[in-house]
Design an enzyme around this catalytic site. Structure first.
Site, PDB file in Angstrom:
ATOM      1  N   GLU A   1      -5.841   3.684   0.921  1.00  0.00           N
ATOM      2  CA  GLU A   1      -5.592   2.384  -0.346  1.00  0.00           C
ATOM      3  C   GLU A   1      -4.455   2.348   0.754  1.00  0.00           C
ATOM      4  O   GLU A   1      -3.388   2.521   1.156  1.00  0.00           O
ATOM      5  CB  GLU A   1      -4.396   2.969  -1.734  1.00  0.00           C
ATOM      6  CG  GLU A   1      -4.136   1.732  -2.401  1.00  0.00           C
ATOM      7  CD  GLU A   1      -4.003   3.135  -3.948  1.00  0.00           C
ATOM      8  OE1 GLU A   1      -5.130   2.644  -3.900  1.00  0.00           O
ATOM      9  OE2 GLU A   1      -3.142   2.556  -4.480  1.00  0.00           O
TER      10      GLU A   1
ATOM     11  N   ASP B   1      -0.385   0.065   0.456  1.00  0.00           N
ATOM     12  CA  ASP B   1      -0.021  -0.042  -1.023  1.00  0.00           C
ATOM     13  C   ASP B   1       2.055  -0.922  -1.074  1.00  0.00           C
ATOM     14  O   ASP B   1       2.208  -0.379   0.164  1.00  0.00           O
ATOM     15  CB  ASP B   1       1.223   0.777  -2.223  1.00  0.00           C
ATOM     16  CG  ASP B   1      -0.280   1.459  -2.457  1.00  0.00           C
ATOM     17  OD1 ASP B   1      -1.711   1.300  -3.138  1.00  0.00           O
ATOM     18  OD2 ASP B   1      -0.391   2.556  -3.216  1.00  0.00           O
TER      19      ASP B   1
ATOM     20  N   GLU C   1       4.727  -1.765  -3.652  1.00  0.00           N
ATOM     21  CA  GLU C   1       4.895  -2.000  -5.636  1.00  0.00           C
ATOM     22  C   GLU C   1       6.194  -2.300  -5.596  1.00  0.00           C
ATOM     23  O   GLU C   1       7.133  -1.789  -5.111  1.00  0.00           O
ATOM     24  CB  GLU C   1       4.905  -0.305  -5.837  1.00  0.00           C
ATOM     25  CG  GLU C   1       3.274   0.171  -6.197  1.00  0.00           C
ATOM     26  CD  GLU C   1       2.925   1.183  -6.850  1.00  0.00           C
ATOM     27  OE1 GLU C   1       2.655   0.958  -8.157  1.00  0.00           O
ATOM     28  OE2 GLU C   1       3.180   2.547  -6.416  1.00  0.00           O
TER      29      GLU C   1
END
Length: 286
Positions: A102, A104, A106
């Site tokens: 993953e 990311d 955010e």
């Protein structure tokens, strides 16, 4: 000779990957499926604008139709304006399974007048704990800004408006896992996480400001390798795609140093209390 041999081995790795070179029209209709939210995510302007909304009942989200295995992927985003405390706008790539990979972005909302926190992380084989957090040098709610993941066999580069803020290098030679074999889809969502998102959960969501909204434009995955199903992989020619071997030049390294010196607020590689037995291996490598 060692550098040449390393690149040659990378070329063999990438040329053996069965991939489809993805060329995007930029249309959200063509590239994404709205996956949840019961009507709270919508596409407008003939496919050129997508919005996600959040109210007290539910947030919303979408995912890409394609999976990616290396690429340079851009998305313009405008975040929740005003008092966004307790909200999270997530934009990331992820594979499936218990040992997923993953990458990311955010965006953690804040009370009016206080800066958003840009939270980044990299997971390999289901393991993350590689958080770096930043403030931004602009108001991400006032206009659209471009957030880019450049992922190739050499490194993962996080960029904001073309400025690199973080690099995660391929250090497999030193025993550090690197995402290189699990295709990932793109996901994004707007959701409520007031138990941790704003000042460690001390500031809660003010629902009188709902519905909250985040907007997306100008998706671009022209420089990427992707597939739309498990049946249509074709060879991705690494030699014809310069982004496959992109690393930061000296000017970009200077830009990243500026961002990290002036705007980084957390770096897992400096958190000795969190890792009393020693920092993760990659923290001690160049």
């Amino acid at each position: 000779m060692a550098a040449f041999a390393t690149k040659q081995s990378m070329l063999l790795l990438s040329s053996s990957l069965l991939l489809l070179i993805g060329v995007s029209t930029g249309s959200f209709y063509d590239n994404f499926d709205i996956t949840w939210g019961d009507g709270r995510a919508n596409i407008f302007e003939s496919g050129h604008l997508l919005t996600c909304t959040l109210d007290k009942i539910s947030g919303s989200g979408f995912q890409s139709k394609k999976e990616y295995l290396f690429g340079k992927i851009d998305m313009k985003m405008k975040l929740v304006a005003g008092n966004s405390a307790g909200t999270v706008t997530a934009y990331y790539l992820s594979s499936k399974g218990e040992t997923w990979d993953e990458i990311d972005f955010e965006f953690l909302g804040n009370v009016t007048g206080q800066p958003y926190v840009l939270h980044t992380n990299v997971f390999t084989g289901g393991k993350g704990n590689r958080e770096m957090q930043f403030y931004l040098w602009f108001d991400p709610t006032a206009d659209f800004h471009t957030y880019t993941v450049l992922w190739n066999p050499l490194n993962i580069i996080f960029l904001v408006d073309g400025i690199p803020i973080r690099v995660f290098k391929n250090n497999e030679a030193h025993g550090v896992a690197y995402p290189k074999s699990q295709p990932m889809k793109i996901y994004s969502s707007l959701w409520e996480a007031d138990d941790w998102a704003t000042q460690g959960g001390r500031v809660k969501t003010d629902w009188t400001n709902a519905p909250f909204s985040a907007s997306y434009r100008s998706f671009n995955d022209v420089d990427c390798c992707s597939r739309t199903s498990v049946w249509n992989w074709v060879t991705c020619n690494a030699n014809s795609n310069s982004w496959m071997w992109t690393t930061l030049n000296s000017n970009q390294l200077g830009q990243m140093k500026w961002v990290q010196d002036d705007y980084m607020i957390y770096n897992y590689c400096n958190d000795f209390k969190r890792f009393p037995q020693g920092l993760p291996t990659e923290c001690n490598l160049g």
